[in-house]
Write a protein that holds these residues in place. Structure first.
Motif, short mmCIF file in Angstrom:
data_model
loop_
_atom_site.label_atom_id
_atom_site.label_comp_id
_atom_site.label_asym_id
_atom_site.label_seq_id
_atom_site.Cartn_x
_atom_site.Cartn_y
_atom_site.Cartn_z
N VAL A 39 20.21 14.91 -0.96
CA VAL A 39 18.90 14.55 -1.50
C VAL A 39 18.72 15.03 -2.95
N ALA A 40 19.75 15.66 -3.47
CA ALA A 40 19.75 16.09 -4.89
C ALA A 40 18.50 16.89 -5.24
N ASP A 41 17.84 16.48 -6.30
CA ASP A 41 16.72 17.30 -6.79
C ASP A 41 15.43 17.03 -6.05
N ARG A 42 15.52 16.28 -4.95
CA ARG A 42 14.29 15.97 -4.23
C ARG A 42 13.88 17.07 -3.24
N ALA A 43 14.71 18.10 -3.08
CA ALA A 43 14.41 19.17 -2.14
C ALA A 43 13.52 20.21 -2.80
N LYS A 44 12.43 20.56 -2.15
CA LYS A 44 11.52 21.57 -2.68
C LYS A 44 11.39 22.70 -1.65
N PRO A 45 12.21 23.76 -1.82
CA PRO A 45 12.12 24.86 -0.85
C PRO A 45 10.75 25.53 -0.92
N ALA A 46 10.24 25.89 0.25
CA ALA A 46 8.89 26.47 0.31
C ALA A 46 8.92 27.99 0.21
N GLY A 47 10.11 28.57 0.19
CA GLY A 47 10.18 30.04 0.13
C GLY A 47 10.31 30.62 1.53
N GLU A 48 11.00 31.76 1.58
CA GLU A 48 11.30 32.34 2.88
C GLU A 48 10.11 33.11 3.45
N GLN A 49 9.93 32.97 4.76
CA GLN A 49 8.90 33.78 5.44
C GLN A 49 9.60 34.71 6.43
N VAL A 50 9.35 36.01 6.29
CA VAL A 50 10.00 36.97 7.20
C VAL A 50 8.94 37.81 7.88
N THR A 51 9.11 37.99 9.18
CA THR A 51 8.24 38.88 9.96
C THR A 51 9.14 39.81 10.76
N GLY A 52 8.82 41.09 10.79
CA GLY A 52 9.63 42.04 11.55
C GLY A 52 10.99 42.21 10.90
N ASP A 53 11.99 42.46 11.73
CA ASP A 53 13.34 42.71 11.21
C ASP A 53 14.33 41.78 11.91
N PRO A 54 14.39 40.55 11.45
CA PRO A 54 15.25 39.59 12.14
C PRO A 54 16.72 40.01 12.15
N ASP A 55 17.21 40.62 11.06
CA ASP A 55 18.63 41.01 11.03
C ASP A 55 18.95 41.97 12.16
N LYS A 56 18.06 42.91 12.35
CA LYS A 56 18.26 43.89 13.42
C LYS A 56 18.23 43.20 14.79
N TYR B 144 6.79 27.37 17.85
CA TYR B 144 5.58 26.74 18.36
C TYR B 144 5.11 27.45 19.61
N VAL B 145 3.83 27.68 19.72
CA VAL B 145 3.17 28.34 20.84
C VAL B 145 3.62 29.80 21.00
N PHE B 146 4.95 30.02 20.92
CA PHE B 146 5.49 31.39 21.07
C PHE B 146 5.37 32.10 19.72
N VAL B 147 4.15 32.13 19.24
CA VAL B 147 3.93 32.54 17.85
C VAL B 147 4.20 34.02 17.59
N ASN B 148 4.24 34.79 18.67
CA ASN B 148 4.39 36.23 18.46
C ASN B 148 5.81 36.74 18.69
N ILE B 149 6.77 35.84 18.72
CA ILE B 149 8.17 36.29 18.75
C ILE B 149 8.31 37.32 17.62
N PRO B 150 8.80 38.49 17.97
CA PRO B 150 8.58 39.61 17.04
C PRO B 150 9.32 39.53 15.70
N ASN B 151 10.54 39.07 15.66
CA ASN B 151 11.30 39.14 14.41
C ASN B 151 11.70 37.74 13.98
N ARG B 152 11.16 37.31 12.84
CA ARG B 152 11.36 35.90 12.47
C ARG B 152 11.76 35.76 11.00
N ARG B 153 12.64 34.83 10.77
CA ARG B 153 12.94 34.43 9.38
C ARG B 153 12.91 32.91 9.32
N MET B 154 12.08 32.39 8.43
CA MET B 154 11.93 30.94 8.37
C MET B 154 12.02 30.43 6.95
#
Lengths: 214, 713, 327
Positions: free
Chosen positions: B129-146, B302-312
């Protein structure tokens, strides 16, 4: 163009069947379109069999009454009904003979009226949704659709009702969902009313056998 | 202060009854007039010229020939030389004429010279898609790596759901008559009250000049709120044609090209979990398109909104395609599909029953809905014969037909919108209810009649409900499943207010105080002493010549307990797959859906049936197919833009989860939530049947066979 | 739709005379299920439309000394209801009922089915019979081709849309064609041709010829069946079909005809599979083997490999169906 086909065309020409020649005996109509393929001096013996391209008077037998209107040959039965006769129960949805919203009954058989030329169904018995109620009493199929909530937005409904009526007229002994599904395979709904439609058609089948058929 | 609350469940006489819809017979006999059915005296027809290119600049445009054609009354160019067109079917010019045929001929006589520009119309492969991609930026909650380091199991998958189009059966469009300073506007709209001001703003006239009327609408699904270019130009054509009414409804191809679509959603998802199925981490990288605006991130997890460690991470892709519009539960079906697919894949990897895995992870669900979901899982399992029919991934039975079961989940708000209602009681006893709202086929008219009949102690037939006119008290647009809560509350309040006034008038004749009276079974009677009564007709005669006309308002900030928001729903699909042909057949769909107080269960069930069928379309058939080279939509029709027919749906079982607890919450919107979980359920059922995930829906024979082949390889 | 002149000829001769000598001048109107849409999309813009439904030479289903004659304007519905066809030609009835819309069956004619244009979406969007972009690029192979041919020929990547072509070829049927210099008969397989130009046609008719009737040899003793793989139960185009006709000698197949539909620009005769069956007793394994052989030489495009598998299955299932059918 295929080789085969080119040969055919050549053969047509070789046989002396020139454009000028074959058009002999075919009448002339006025207008640029007609003259493009018709010879000016052609005879008039088939004049009664050429119509248009401009609007021509036609008579349609709709719901038991003759309707006179003037339309171009390119006008479909659906558009003639909707735009010229204010019979707007049948709907224009896909307009390409796929969805069934325009279903009418012509000589006892369901058809897609969007894909029929109005001029082409003169002399036939055309039934629209407006014509199936009798003496102000809704047809049993319409009643069954209401009883079973076989409609939401309702835009596909007249087409479904006509398709169901046409189906039941020809198959009065319908008793299974599978039969109904096969009988109504030519209609589409977007709101998703098929659960009600299936029940409605079975209910209507019973009601119509009970002598309440219109 | 009058008591507006709903009567107790057990004493209701009209609310909760399975009435047939009040406008049903009109629709089923073809008498119902949609605005696309209007034939006004002297009416002209309009047609539009649209772009054949996905991206092009208009070099020049010549309308002279069209203008000269006999029957043409006006030509309007909206994309003059220099305009950059951004998608196929974008509006260029409009013509009005004495017939539809002439209008179309004239459109074809307009000559446009285009400078064709490069386009991007496909997004499923992000690397292209070349230059048509517009990343929205990373969202991190908790410690997904761990979480992923400590996970006992990591499950990953790739999932995709394409762009769908609304495909309303009644296309977008309108009839407009602009005569002097009066504009009569007959649109197909979900927005009777506010579409007039929208048109007025675009025409630069005061909103007071626009009169809107619509009795019926042939489908909207979220796509019919604004006046749109075609509405504005239809008005301009009318003005330019001496005020004759002009009709323009889109043809099917244009409808599918530009009158709304639902954004796609693709995602790579990783789940970190314990062996018992408890999810402890979520990672997703998603992308989507909804046209040149890109399109938002589906609400995942979706619905499982409180999954503790997230990276999106989410990337919006700008494509030269018709613009997105709200589509029945915007972004939720996509989010449910992505999330539930990932959870089902996790369950399969662990060899666990997904019912148990979904239940286990309910700890991550908003607390208010947790018990509902758990109860619904149980109910759905029972209705779908889950324990009898479910097996581990891959039906090991003999023969090419494999059967499988899957789960999908939904949530939604559904709070009643701002709505005003006027109830008028005439001295002859007749009752009229007026709202600037609309009945999308959901049964709004019927529901209002039931509420007012209940309140006034009258039979349903004695209530006349008028909707669809902007001279009626304003109601908000029908979107977001907000209508039923809004209009039922405003009409309840208006009816109670009107009844209070009637009580004041008749109290002296009954020798009682107004607050001692009640309206029951067509009578006004003294509470506790029903023999002291007046028949409704006699009571209304006491009004003399003065009708009662009272307003009721639903204020979403204070719905007085009449309506509320927040629902849960579970869907289970039971499918058979012919593994030789890849054809998926629906056996059964089960939907357990709560929606608070149900005013008419028959109509509510119809909503859920319809939602399930829409899900079947989306899961098995529907997709907008874009051509990379030409930039065209290849299937802007109903032939290859496939919708399920009556033989494609199987059995559908609905449970509205009607319980005293749910009822006490008040009315909650239902139009959208049941459309959310179906695609997920069907996709999961297919994976369960054939033993492998088909990553992208719809689950067409080519995709199913490709997945099977990949597994064998 | 562009304006046109509507002609209602009284005789076949007159009808032929009303047609043009090159494509595009006039179109033949029978059931209209294809033509009206083609005209609405401006793919066909004839100056004249010639209605042939009233011509008596084109009507009716009748028994002949050697089999059956079906008039070109007989509808699909009439075919499905005909005891003459039902008793002997299940492969035709199955193909006709595969068109799941009663409305289309009531309107569509057998002649129209054979002569209809292809459904390639590039063609239907105005890129010509072969679907070529302005620069001459064939669009199907580089674009979306899930419904296209796995047996493409030349630049023809579309599939023949005919439902009746495969069973009629399998049954050894002929078509009768009337033209200005009289009439001619050709085997149905010769009706279908591969166009080589972007304006070419899918059938070997001259612009001023009319397909008037179908002549089918008796199928007594011939087990025949059609199997269609379709995505939807409701109206939908098949993805792949197979029609088979088996002449039996006791329990062995004396000779077989196997014709594939919706996989090539014409119906495809699976000669290798036909040869495989000759002289053998038909078993499920042999039927499956015939399916495999039937797709030898398939050249699937980027997005339709799955149709190879569907074709195998269609052949296998059509053969098994034929063995169930009344001979």
């Amino acid at each position: 163009m295929s080789k085969h086909h080119d040969e055919r065309e050549e053969k047509a020409l070789r046989s002396g069947f020139s454009r000028r020649g074959f058009l002999k005996g075919v009448s002339v109509t006025s207008g640029a379109l007609g003259s493009a393929i018709l010879e000016e001096d052609a005879q008039a013996q088939t004049a009664g069999r050429l119509f248009g391209p401009s609007a021509v008077p036609i008579t349609l037998n709709i719901n038991g009454a003759d309707q006179k209107l003037t339309v171009e040959p390119r006008v479909t039965l659906l558009d003639a009904c909707r735009n010229h006769l204010d019979l707007t129960g049948a709907k224009r949805v896909c307009d390409r003979g796929t969805c069934g919203a325009c279903t009418m009954i012509v000589n006892g058989k369901v058809v897609y009226s969007c894909t029929v030329l109005a001029i082409d169904v003169q002399g036939k018995k055309i039934q629209t949704i407006e014509g199936i109620s009798q003496a102000g009493k809704p047809h049993p199929v319409s009643v069954a659709f209401v009883n079973n909530d076989a409609q939401q937005c309702g835009y596909c409904t007249p087409g479904f009702v006509m398709a169901a009526k046409g189906f039941l007229d020809r198959n009065p002994n319908v008793t299974t969902l599978e039969q109904v599904e096969k009988g109504l395979g030519g209609n589409l709904c977007r709101c998703g009313t098929y659960v009600g439609v299936r029940k409605a058609v079975l209910e209507a089948a019973k009601a119509m056998k009970g002598g309440r058929n219109a | 202060m009058p008591n507006y609350s709903w009567p107790p469940m057990e004493s209701r006489k009209q609310i909760g009854k399975r009435y047939r819809r009040v406008d049903g017979i009109e629709k089923a006999t073809g008498r119902a007039k949609y605005n696309s059915d209007l034939n006004k005296p002297g009416m002209l027809f309009a047609a539009m010229l649209t772009s054949p290119y996905a991206h092009a600049k208009v070099r020049s445009i010549d309308t002279s020939q069209a203008e000269k054609m006999p029957g043409v009354t006006a030509v309007r160019v909206v994309a003059p030389a220099g305009t950059e067109l951004q998608w196929v079917s974008q509006e260029i010019a409009f013509v009005s004429a004495t017939s539809e045929e002439v209008a179309r001929d004239a459109v074809r006589a307009i000559k446009v010279d285009y400078e064709v520009l490069p386009h991007v119309v496909r997004e499923e492969d992000l690397s292209k898609v070349a230059d048509r991609a517009k990343p929205a930026g990373e969202q991190v909650t908790g410690d997904p790596d761990k979480a992923f380091r400590e996970a006992e199991v990591i499950s990953e998958g790739m999932y995709g759901i394409p762009v769908l189009t609304h495909c309303c059966l009644e296309p977008h469009g309108q009839v407009v008559e602009w005569k002097g300073d009066q504009i009569n506007y007959w649109p197909s709209t979900q927005n009777v009250t506010n579409i007039g001001p929208d048109l007025a703003k675009n025409l630069g006239v005061p909103a007071t000049q626009v009169k809107v009327h619509m009795d019926h609408i042939g489908g909207g699904f979220g796509s019919k709120f604004p006046a749109d270019r075609w509405g504005v130009e239809c008005a301009n054509l009318s003005k330019a044609s001496g005020g004759r009414p002009v009709k323009l409804f889109l043809d099917r191809a244009t409808e599918l090209n530009i009158a709304g679509n639902r954004p796609s959603a693709f995602a790579k998802i990783r789940l970190a979990a314990k062996k018992d199925g408890t999810i402890i981490g979520w990672e997703s990288s998603s992308w989507a398109t909804g046209g040149m605006s890109g399109g938002g991130m589906p609400p995942i997890p979706y619905v499982f909104v409180n999954i503790p460690n997230r990276r999106m991470n989410h990337t919006a892709v700008m494509t030269n395609c018709g613009p997105l519009r709200a589509w029945r539960a915007p972004n939720h079906p996509q989010a449910s599909f992505l999330t539930c697919s990932a959870i089902e894949d996790l369950a399969a990897k662990l060899g666990l029953d997904p019912m148990e895995v979904f239940a286990k992870n309910m700890q991550w669900v908003a607390e208010a809905r947790r018990d509902s979901y758990l109860a619904q899982l149980k109910k759905a399992a029972e209705m779908s014969e889950w324990s009898k029919r479910w097996h581990r991934r891959g039906d090991s039975g003999p023969g090419p037909i494999k059967r499988g079961m899957g789960i999908g989940i939904c949530t939604w708000g559904g709070l009643g919108h701002a709505s005003n209602c006027r109830v008028t009681i005439h001295p002859d006893g007749s009752v009229i209810v007026e709202l600037g709202s609309q009945d999308l086929g959901t049964g709004t008219r019927t529901v209002i009649a039931q509420v007012v009949a209940e309140t006034l102690g009258l039979p349903l037939e004695s209530i006349k409900v008028n909707l669809g006119d902007n001279s009626y008290p304003p109601s908000n647009p029908s979107g977001g499943s907000t209508t039923v809560g809004g209009v039922s509350s405003s009409s309840r309040i208006a009816a109670v207010n009107a009844l209070e006034k009637l009580f004041e008038k008749v109290a002296p004749a009954l020798g009682a105080q107004p607050d001692q009276l009640e309206a029951v079974d067509g009578k006004i009677q003294v509470k506790g002493n029903p023999s002291k009564n007046l028949l409704w007709g006699a009571a209304c005669k006491k009004l003399g010549v003065q009708s009662i006309s009272e307003m009721g308002t639903n204020d979403p900030r204070n719905p007085r307990g009449l309506n509320t928001q927040g629902v849960a729903g579970i869907q289970v699909a039971d499918v058979s797959v012919d593994t030789e042909t890849g054809v998926v057949t629906m056996n059964r769909m089960v939907a357990v859906q709560d929606c608070g107080l149900v005013i008419n269960p028959r109509l509510a069930e119809s909503q859920v049936y319809g939602a399930c069928i829409m899900s079947i379309c989306g899961a098995l058939m529907e997709e907008r197919i874009m051509d990379a080279k030409t930039g065209r939509v290849l299937n802007p029709d109903m032939e290859f833009y496939k919708l399920a027919g009556i033989g494609d749906i199987g059995e559908i079982l609905v449970d509205l989860h009607i319980t005293p607890e749910n009822d006490k919450r008040g009315v909650i919107g239902l139009g959208e939530p049941p459309t959310v979980g179906g695609i997920a359920a069907i996709a999961n059922a297919v994976a369960n049947a054939i033993g492998v995930r088909v990553p992208t829906v719809p689950l067409t024979p080519n995709r199913v066979l490709a997945a099977l082949q990949e597994r064998r390889a | 739709m562009q304006a046109f002149e509507y002609a209602n000829p009284a005789t076949l001769q007159e009808a032929v005379a009303m047609l043009g000598s090159s494509w595009g001048e006039a179109d033949i109107l029978a059931g209209g299920t294809d033509l009206i849409s083609l005209m609405k999309d401006y793919i066909h813009t004839p100056k004249r439309v010639v209605n042939i439904k009233g011509l008596k030479e084109l009507q009716g289903i009748t028994k002949t000394a050697t089999g059956l004659r079906i008039g070109a304007v007989v509808t699909f519905d009439e075919v499905a209801e005909s005891p003459l066809i039902r008793s002997e030609y299940p492969s035709i009835v199955q193909a006709v009922l595969g068109v799941a819309s009663p409305q289309i069956r009531n309107m569509g004619t057998v002649g129209g089915d054979l002569c209809q244009r292809n459904r390639c979406w590039y063609f239907r969007q105005g890129f010509g019979t072969l679907g070529k972009d302005k620069d001459g690029t064939s669009l199907p192979p580089i674009g979306e081709n899930r419904y296209h041919a796995i047996f493409p020929k030349g630049d023809a990547y579309f599939v023949s849309a005919s439902s009746l072509g495969p069973p009629l070829i399998a049954l050894g049927a002929k078509v009768k064609i009337a033209g200005p210099s009289g009439s001619r008969e050709i085997p149905v397989e010769e009706l279908f041709v591969v166009p080589t130009s972007n304006k070419g046609r899918e059938v070997s008719l001259a612009p001023n010829e009319i397909l008037t009737e179908i002549l089918i040899p008796s199928a007594r003793g011939v087990r025949n069946a059609t199997y269609e793989v379709r995505h939807k139960q409701a109206l939908d185009w098949p993805l792949a079909t197979a029609s088979v006709a088996l002449r039996m000698k006791g329990s062995t197949v004396a000779s077989a005809k196997i014709v594939l539909g919706h996989v090539g620009p014409t119906p495809v005769i699976a000669t290798e599979a036909e040869a495989l069956l000759a002289g053998k007793a038909l078993t499920p394994d042999l039927a499956a083997e015939a399916g495999k052989v039937a797709v030898n030489g398939a050249k699937p495009l980027s997005g339709n490999e799955y149709k190879v598998q569907l074709t195998r299955v269609a052949v296998k299932r059509a053969l098994m169906e034929a063995m169930k059918a009344r001979a």
